[in-house]
Enzyme design. Structure first.
Site, short mmCIF file in Angstrom:
data_model
loop_
_atom_site.label_atom_id
_atom_site.label_comp_id
_atom_site.label_asym_id
_atom_site.label_seq_id
_atom_site.Cartn_x
_atom_site.Cartn_y
_atom_site.Cartn_z
N ASP A 8 -25.66 8.73 10.68
CA ASP A 8 -24.94 7.84 10.66
C ASP A 8 -25.06 8.58 12.13
OD1 ASP A 8 -22.54 6.44 10.59
OD2 ASP A 8 -21.69 8.98 10.11
N ASP A 10 -21.49 8.55 14.50
CA ASP A 10 -20.18 9.69 14.59
C ASP A 10 -20.82 10.95 13.32
OD1 ASP A 10 -18.83 7.72 16.68
OD2 ASP A 10 -18.74 6.92 14.86
C1 BG6 Z 1 -17.02 5.71 12.15
C2 BG6 Z 1 -16.50 5.89 12.29
O1 BG6 Z 1 -18.55 5.98 12.76
O2 BG6 Z 1 -17.01 4.26 13.35
C3 BG6 Z 1 -14.88 6.07 11.73
O3 BG6 Z 1 -16.55 7.35 11.67
C4 BG6 Z 1 -14.65 4.63 12.64
O4 BG6 Z 1 -14.05 6.64 12.26
C5 BG6 Z 1 -15.64 3.62 12.77
O5 BG6 Z 1 -13.33 4.79 13.13
C6 BG6 Z 1 -15.31 2.31 13.40
O6 BG6 Z 1 -15.71 2.45 14.96
P1 BG6 Z 1 -15.47 2.00 16.04
O7 BG6 Z 1 -15.84 2.45 16.78
O8 BG6 Z 1 -15.96 0.78 15.76
O9 BG6 Z 1 -13.91 1.50 16.30
MG MG Z 2 -19.41 9.68 10.60
#
Ligand code: BG6
Ligand code: MG
Length: 210
Positions: A8, A10
């Site tokens: 993953d 984030d």
């Molecule tokens: C995930 C995060 O990796 O990505 C979430 O943990 C986030 O918090 C999601 O909402 C979507 O991210 P993005 O960058 O497409 O807005």
């Molecule tokens: Mg994550």
């Protein structure tokens, strides 16, 4: 034997929690919608659109689809401007060293993230070169806990799920990994989740699992 690892993004490879928090706060508070750290914790691993639904539900607010799309756009503009302050120096040395070691060992590596900003973030952090495949929020129809993102990554690595680790910090990501038949590894909040097969405290501990 483990032949591949799907990470993953984030909360595993980089730490963007505070940036997501700041961006959502700036996007919704001027509209009179409350947002705090506790709600932010519920957004881990959740898509942008579903995140807004959670925030609105907590506030008992309903909005038309176009309005929600506009708020998501504003949030992402703010988030991307915050991401521009990130550089390769923001990658934890434990993370970079682990990726270097895994590349040396010949383990196939992928990223499987719900984030539509995945490729942008990997470029900013100079991490793209470590991965054989990247599957992001732009490439899937169903978000975690559906295993689609990880199944697609395994397919691109030409590996069976049972030969791959999935490393996650979100409960929904661990559920997705287990549903797809992967060997799950939980870090951060997911290290305390009962369905996590291997809890770890820092990323370099994956080196003991390959
Ligand atoms: C995930 C995060 O990796 O990505 C979430 O943990 C986030 O918090 C999601 O909402 C979507 O991210 P993005 O960058 O497409 O807005
Ligand atoms: Mg994550």
């Amino acid at each position: 034997m483990i032949k591949g690892i799907i990470f993953d993004l984030d909360g595993v490879i980089c730490f963007t929690d505070k940036l997501h928090f700041a961006a959502w706060k700036q996007a919704v508070e001027p509209l009179g919608i409350a947002f705090d750290e506790q709600t932010n914790d519920k957004l881990r691993g959740v898509s942008r659109e579903q995140s807004l639904e959670i925030i609105l539900r907590q506030n008992n607010v309903t909005l038309p689809a176009e309005r929600k799309a506009a708020i998501c756009r504003v949030k992402n503009e703010i988030y991307k401007s915050l991401l521009c302050d990130m550089s390769p120096a923001d990658v934890e040395s434990d993370v970079r060293q682990t990726l270097i070691e895994l590349n040396k060992l010949g383990v196939k590596l992928a990223v499987g993230s719900s984030s539509k900003n995945t490729k942008f973030i990997l470029r900013r952090l100079d991490l793209t070169k470590f991965f054989d495949a990247v599957v992001d929020g732009e490439m899937i129809l169903r978000t975690k806990p559906d295993p689609e993102v990880f199944l697609k990554a395994a397919e691109l690595l030409c590996l069976s799920p049972c030969d791959c680790l999935v490393v996650e910090d979100a409960v929904s990501g661990i559920d997705a990994g287990n549903a797809g038949g992967f060997v799950t590894v939980g870090i951060g909040a997911a290290a305390n989740y009962s369905a996590t097969r291997h809890p770890i405290r820092k990323l370099s501990e994956v080196l003991t699992l390959v």
